[in-house]
Design a protein around this motif. Structure first.
Motif, PDB file in Angstrom:
ATOM      1  N   GLY A 308       3.918   7.765  -5.800  1.00 18.21           N
ATOM      2  CA  GLY A 308       5.198   8.405  -6.048  1.00 18.21           C
ATOM      3  C   GLY A 308       6.260   7.902  -5.093  1.00 18.21           C
ATOM      4  N   PHE A 309       7.512   8.062  -5.525  1.00 17.57           N
ATOM      5  CA  PHE A 309       8.661   7.719  -4.688  1.00 17.57           C
ATOM      6  C   PHE A 309       9.537   8.955  -4.538  1.00 17.57           C
ATOM      7  N   HIS A 310      10.228   9.034  -3.447  1.00 14.13           N
ATOM      8  CA  HIS A 310      11.077  10.195  -3.195  1.00 14.13           C
ATOM      9  C   HIS A 310      12.397  10.107  -3.971  1.00 14.13           C
ATOM     10  N   GLU A 333      -2.876  10.866  -5.209  1.00 15.96           N
ATOM     11  CA  GLU A 333      -1.516  10.354  -5.268  1.00 15.96           C
ATOM     12  C   GLU A 333      -1.030  10.068  -3.854  1.00 15.96           C
ATOM     13  N   LEU A 334      -0.136   9.138  -3.770  1.00 20.89           N
ATOM     14  CA  LEU A 334       0.433   8.765  -2.482  1.00 20.89           C
ATOM     15  C   LEU A 334       1.924   8.548  -2.659  1.00 20.89           C
ATOM     16  N   TYR A 335       2.711   9.304  -1.917  1.00 20.59           N
ATOM     17  CA  TYR A 335       4.153   9.086  -1.924  1.00 20.59           C
ATOM     18  C   TYR A 335       4.493   8.052  -0.851  1.00 20.59           C
ATOM     19  N   VAL A 336       5.166   7.011  -1.270  1.00 20.60           N
ATOM     20  CA  VAL A 336       5.491   5.940  -0.334  1.00 20.60           C
ATOM     21  C   VAL A 336       6.983   5.935  -0.055  1.00 20.60           C
ATOM     22  N   THR A 337       7.323   5.553   1.137  1.00 20.78           N
ATOM     23  CA  THR A 337       8.726   5.447   1.524  1.00 20.78           C
ATOM     24  C   THR A 337       9.275   4.083   1.127  1.00 20.78           C
ATOM     25  N   ALA A 338      10.574   3.974   1.158  1.00 18.95           N
ATOM     26  CA  ALA A 338      11.196   2.682   0.876  1.00 18.95           C
ATOM     27  C   ALA A 338      10.725   1.636   1.880  1.00 18.95           C
ATOM     28  N   GLU A 339      10.529   2.061   3.134  1.00 14.97           N
ATOM     29  CA  GLU A 339      10.083   1.126   4.166  1.00 14.97           C
ATOM     30  C   GLU A 339       8.678   0.603   3.865  1.00 14.97           C
ATOM     31  N   GLN A 340       7.795   1.484   3.396  1.00 15.27           N
ATOM     32  CA  GLN A 340       6.443   1.048   3.037  1.00 15.27           C
ATOM     33  C   GLN A 340       6.464   0.086   1.851  1.00 15.27           C
ATOM     34  N   ALA A 341       7.320   0.370   0.888  1.00 14.93           N
ATOM     35  CA  ALA A 341       7.417  -0.516  -0.276  1.00 14.93           C
ATOM     36  C   ALA A 341       7.978  -1.869   0.125  1.00 14.93           C
ATOM     37  N   ALA A 357       8.753 -12.978 -10.195  1.00 11.10           N
ATOM     38  CA  ALA A 357       9.872 -12.116  -9.816  1.00 11.10           C
ATOM     39  C   ALA A 357      10.004 -10.853 -10.649  1.00 11.10           C
ATOM     40  N   ASP A 358       8.897 -10.295 -11.131  1.00 13.88           N
ATOM     41  CA  ASP A 358       8.937  -8.964 -11.721  1.00 13.88           C
ATOM     42  C   ASP A 358       8.784  -7.984 -10.564  1.00 13.88           C
ATOM     43  N   SER A 359       9.857  -7.276 -10.221  1.00 11.86           N
ATOM     44  CA  SER A 359       9.833  -6.459  -9.003  1.00 11.86           C
ATOM     45  C   SER A 359       8.856  -5.296  -9.075  1.00 11.86           C
ATOM     46  N   SER A 360       8.328  -4.976 -10.273  1.00  6.77           N
ATOM     47  CA  SER A 360       7.291  -3.946 -10.338  1.00  6.77           C
ATOM     48  C   SER A 360       5.981  -4.445  -9.727  1.00  6.77           C
ATOM     49  N   GLN A 361       5.959  -5.706  -9.288  1.00  6.83           N
ATOM     50  CA  GLN A 361       4.828  -6.223  -8.523  1.00  6.83           C
ATOM     51  C   GLN A 361       4.615  -5.395  -7.249  1.00  6.83           C
ATOM     52  N   ILE A 362       5.680  -4.821  -6.716  1.00  7.05           N
ATOM     53  CA  ILE A 362       5.581  -4.065  -5.466  1.00  7.05           C
ATOM     54  C   ILE A 362       4.808  -2.761  -5.674  1.00  7.05           C
ATOM     55  N   PRO A 363       5.230  -1.872  -6.593  1.00 12.01           N
ATOM     56  CA  PRO A 363       4.413  -0.664  -6.802  1.00 12.01           C
ATOM     57  C   PRO A 363       3.029  -0.964  -7.370  1.00 12.01           C
ATOM     58  N   THR A 364       2.895  -2.056  -8.131  1.00 21.39           N
ATOM     59  CA  THR A 364       1.570  -2.415  -8.654  1.00 21.39           C
ATOM     60  C   THR A 364       0.612  -2.727  -7.512  1.00 21.39           C
ATOM     61  N   TYR A 365       1.095  -3.448  -6.520  1.00 20.37           N
ATOM     62  CA  TYR A 365       0.258  -3.728  -5.355  1.00 20.37           C
ATOM     63  C   TYR A 365      -0.082  -2.434  -4.611  1.00 20.37           C
ATOM     64  N   LEU A 366       0.897  -1.554  -4.457  1.00 22.73           N
ATOM     65  CA  LEU A 366       0.673  -0.324  -3.704  1.00 22.73           C
ATOM     66  C   LEU A 366      -0.348   0.588  -4.382  1.00 22.73           C
ATOM     67  N   VAL A 367      -0.281   0.711  -5.718  1.00 23.00           N
ATOM     68  CA  VAL A 367      -1.249   1.577  -6.397  1.00 23.00           C
ATOM     69  C   VAL A 367      -2.636   0.927  -6.408  1.00 23.00           C
ATOM     70  N   GLY A 585      10.532   2.962 -16.393  1.00 18.89           N
ATOM     71  CA  GLY A 585       9.884   1.740 -15.936  1.00 18.89           C
ATOM     72  C   GLY A 585       9.162   1.957 -14.617  1.00 18.89           C
ATOM     73  N   PHE A 586       8.202   1.089 -14.326  1.00 18.77           N
ATOM     74  CA  PHE A 586       7.421   1.168 -13.093  1.00 18.77           C
ATOM     75  C   PHE A 586       8.090   0.255 -12.088  1.00 18.77           C
ATOM     76  N   GLY A 587       9.157   0.749 -11.459  1.00 22.85           N
ATOM     77  CA  GLY A 587       9.957  -0.147 -10.644  1.00 22.85           C
ATOM     78  C   GLY A 587      10.356   0.448  -9.313  1.00 22.85           C
ATOM     79  N   VAL A 588      11.180  -0.305  -8.606  1.00 26.64           N
ATOM     80  CA  VAL A 588      11.722   0.089  -7.310  1.00 26.64           C
ATOM     81  C   VAL A 588      13.207  -0.272  -7.302  1.00 26.64           C
ATOM     82  N   PRO A 589      14.000   0.385  -6.468  1.00 25.87           N
ATOM     83  CA  PRO A 589      15.459   0.173  -6.482  1.00 25.87           C
ATOM     84  C   PRO A 589      15.902  -1.101  -5.765  1.00 25.87           C
ATOM     85  N   ILE A 590      15.524  -2.230  -6.327  1.00 30.35           N
ATOM     86  CA  ILE A 590      15.896  -3.514  -5.727  1.00 30.35           C
ATOM     87  C   ILE A 590      17.410  -3.632  -5.588  1.00 30.35           C
TER      88      ILE A 590
END
Length: 665
Positions: A308-310, A333-341, A357-367, A585-590
């Motif tokens: 999860g993200f905040h 479940e694990l809530y991750v911070t922007a710094e962890q991502a 360069a699909d930025s959802s690579q970041i949460p995919t790695y984390l999960v 989408g399974f993304g992050v705020p790039i």
């Protein structure tokens, strides 16, 4: 799940030299198989295999690879899983063609099948995911094979000078780096097509002379016949066309029943293994369906994982938690911070080996990292969108083309110019005041992107524009010429499919293997986690193509329901109130990260001096987009992320070469 590598030919005459190089190549992909590893060399030929094992089925030494067939004819190095291997064993036994089994690994089953039926027939019988290297000691032919959809990667190619040419192959490019013949010359044409699609697609790789084996294909090469012989044993395009020619004839209820039976069996087969197993759960339709069918067939709570993200815009963890509670899974479940991502970003060039360069690579790695703490195998819901019409862009593109085609292109071009005079931010504010604001998330960016392709001359051209990151990548790659792909002039024959089905078929052949499956494989294997995709059981794929479009994209009043038939299966297990919500989408705020905490990092990689010094990219259009993004005038996160991931990869390659040079000195 493992990693394979090897070579044929070259100047490594001594057995100890060959073994040392193979060991070095295999060690580069140790993360794919941390449990065991070995190498094998043919004493009568310059052929060798390296293998790294992630033990899943038959943890004993009987599953050790490279493995020799009972007949002694074949040697195999294999990455993947054959889910129906016990049924294949039974068929071999009934035919009197089974050897004296040494263990219960699917690798041994594969070899026995190849011995009895040949490799083509064996792969057609197999249900699974795989990348295979097979040496035939009798014919002295090396065969490479890849699974039907492309879940498992396999690179190959001839490298080195004429007198020392070596044929190299491996699960990842980093394995090839360890061979002395590897040349490491960047392919600027491949870089062009990367800038369009945010991945290096199809047969291409970022290096000259190195290709990817296409899904559903076999390749043969031999010391006495260095030209590759390439053939297909299964075709996604043919599966789509066959389904259109022979559609499902039953009622909608009968189709739902048939799909549930197929999915239930696919999930059951993919739950096999001798190690702890779980599943990714986002709370969306696809992953919830997989988990529901897992739990329905398990006597114990299924282990499920979500992050999860905040930031509520990107957070699905609450939805996943609700689905898990209803199904009774053992949920983590694990809530991750922007710094962890953001801490994952420096690892991406090494994880992905070539620009990606699909930025959802970041949460995919984390999960994946989260899941690996408790399990060795995780099932996922990938491919539901491609098979059951889950992407809004399918319907939007088809609908948009019907409207656009009635308007002269000159008028469309003028309208596009007018639309882009209003900033995306202003359009978003305007949409926010609309009663149905939830349906119009980021509408400003979508309008601007749509405006850029309004002058398209065909549905195919319109769709290409919709899925392109850089519309004219040849303008930014110095000395590069964009090669033809399935979306840019080399499309397979898909006559007989409607506009929406054609887009779905092209995604099955391109976006799914080149982006989605690449993303998941590298992220998960970077943590030594095996992932399995029940929707990609080829029986499910072939059945999905038999279904009428109305069973997938159903008009209900003034709106459309995506993945209609899959939802009906899911609603037998999970209340629709837990599922019905806008697609997320399974993304992050790039976009905001680039204006904030990543700004200095990005500025360094995108500096005009650096770009000119490296000589790969034209700084003018890149700097223009960067300035527009920083000012908030436009959100160029996707094309900029393409450039940044290439620049980060290039810096990583340069640093690695410098380290090797220092060690040699």
């Amino acid at each position: 799940m493992c990693g394979i590598t090897g070579f044929m030919g070259g100047k490594l005459a001594k057995a100890e030299e060959r073994a040392a190089v193979l060991t070095a190549m295999a060690d580069r992909i140790r993360h794919r198989g941390p449990d065991d590893g070995d190498v094998w060399c043919d004493p009568d030929a310059l052929v060798g295999f390296g293998h790294r094992r992630l033990a899943i089925v038959d943890l004993s030494p009987a599953g050790h690879q490279p493995m020799k067939a009972a007949s002694g004819r074949y040697i195999i190095a294999y990455n993947g899983e054959i889910y129906n291997h016990l049924a294949l064993r039974e068929a071999l036994e009934q035919a009197g063609a089974a050897p004296q089994w040494r263990g219960h690994s699917d690798t041994e089953t594969l070899l026995a099948g190849i011995d009895a039926w040949g490799i083509d027939a064996t792969l057609r019988r197999a249900v699974g995911m795989f990348a295979i290297a097979l040496w035939d000691r009798q014919t002295r032919v090396l065969t490479l094979a890849r699974d039907r959809i492309g879940e498992k990667p396999l690179y190959y190619g001839w490298q080195g000078t004429a007198g020392a040419r070596s044929f190299l192959f491996g699960s990842e490019l980093k394995a090839l780096h360890a061979h002395p013949a590897f040349e490491k010359r960047i392919d600027r044409d491949a870089l062009c097509v990367y800038m369009r699609h945010n991945n290096v697609p199809g047969e291409h790789s970022i290096y000259q002379g190195i290709r990817k084996l296409l899904p559903g294909h076999l390749l043969e090469v031999a010391p006495h016949r260095p030209e590759r012989v390439l053939r297909s044993y299964w075709s996604g395009a043919q599966a789509a066309l066959q389904g259109a020619r022979e559609p499902f004839a039953g009622s909608a209820d009968e189709a739902v029943d048939a799909l549930e039976r197929l999915l239930r069996d696919a999930v059951r087969q993919q739950m096999m293994g001798d190690v702890p197993l779980g599943a990714f759960l986002s709370g969306g339709v696809d992953s919830s369906t997989v988990v529901a069918l897992m739990q329905a067939q398990s006597s114990q709570p299924v282990r499920t994982f979500s992050i999860g993200f905040h930031d509520d815009v990107y957070n699905e963890a609450e939805h996943a938690k609700a689905v898990a509670a209803h199904l009774g899974t053992d949920h983590t479940e694990l809530y991750v911070t922007a710094e962890q991502a953001m801490a994952v970003i420096p690892r991406l060039p090494t994880l992905y080996d070539e620009p990606f360069a699909d930025s959802s690579q970041i949460p995919t790695y984390l999960v994946s990292e989260l899941a690996r703490r408790r399990v060795t195998v995780s099932l996922s819901g990938d491919a539901g969108d491609e098979l059951f019409c889950g992407y809004n862009r399918y319907q939007i593109t088809a609908s948009l083309w019907r409207r656009l085609s009635a308007v002269p292109s000159s008028v469309r071009s003028a309208a596009a110019w007018l639309l882009t005079r209003v900033s995306p931010r202003s359009l978003n504010r305007l949409a926010a005041s609309h009663p149905g604001a939830a349906r119009w998330a980021n509408i400003g960016e979508k309008i601007h992107k749509g405006a850029g392709v309004m002058a398209a001359g065909s549905p195919a051209e319109l769709y290409l524009g919709m899925v392109s990151q850089w519309q004219n990548p040849g303008d930014i790659v110095v000395g590069g010429v964009e090669p033809a792909t399935m979306l840019t002039g080399a499309a397979p024959e898909l006559d007989g499919l409607g506009e929406v089905e054609r887009m779905m078929a092209l995604d099955l052949l391109t976006y799914l293997p080149d982006d989605i499956l690449t993303k998941v494989d590298r992220a998960a294997m970077g943590t030594s986690l095996e992932t399995r995709v029940p929707f990609l059981d080829h029986r499910v794929v072939e059945f999905a193509w038999k279904l009428p479009l109305d069973y997938k994209l159903r008009q209900e009043g003034a709106s459309y329901t995506t993945k209609w038939i899959l939802r009906q299966v899911l609603y037998r297990h999970v209340p629709r109130t837990l599922i019905e919500r806008p697609k997320m989408g399974f993304g992050v705020p790039i976009d905001s990260w680039l204006r904030g905490p990543l700004r200095d990092w990005a500025e360094d990689l995108l500096s005009e001096q650096r770009l000119r010094r490296e000589g790969m990219l034209n700084p003018t259009p890149i700097r223009r987009k960067w300035q527009e993004h920083l000012s908030g005038q436009r959100n160029w996160q996707h094309p900029l992320w393409c450039v940044l991931m290439f620049q980060a990869w290039l810096a990583n390659e340069t640093a690695f070469e410098s380290t090797l040079a220092e060690r040699a000195a």
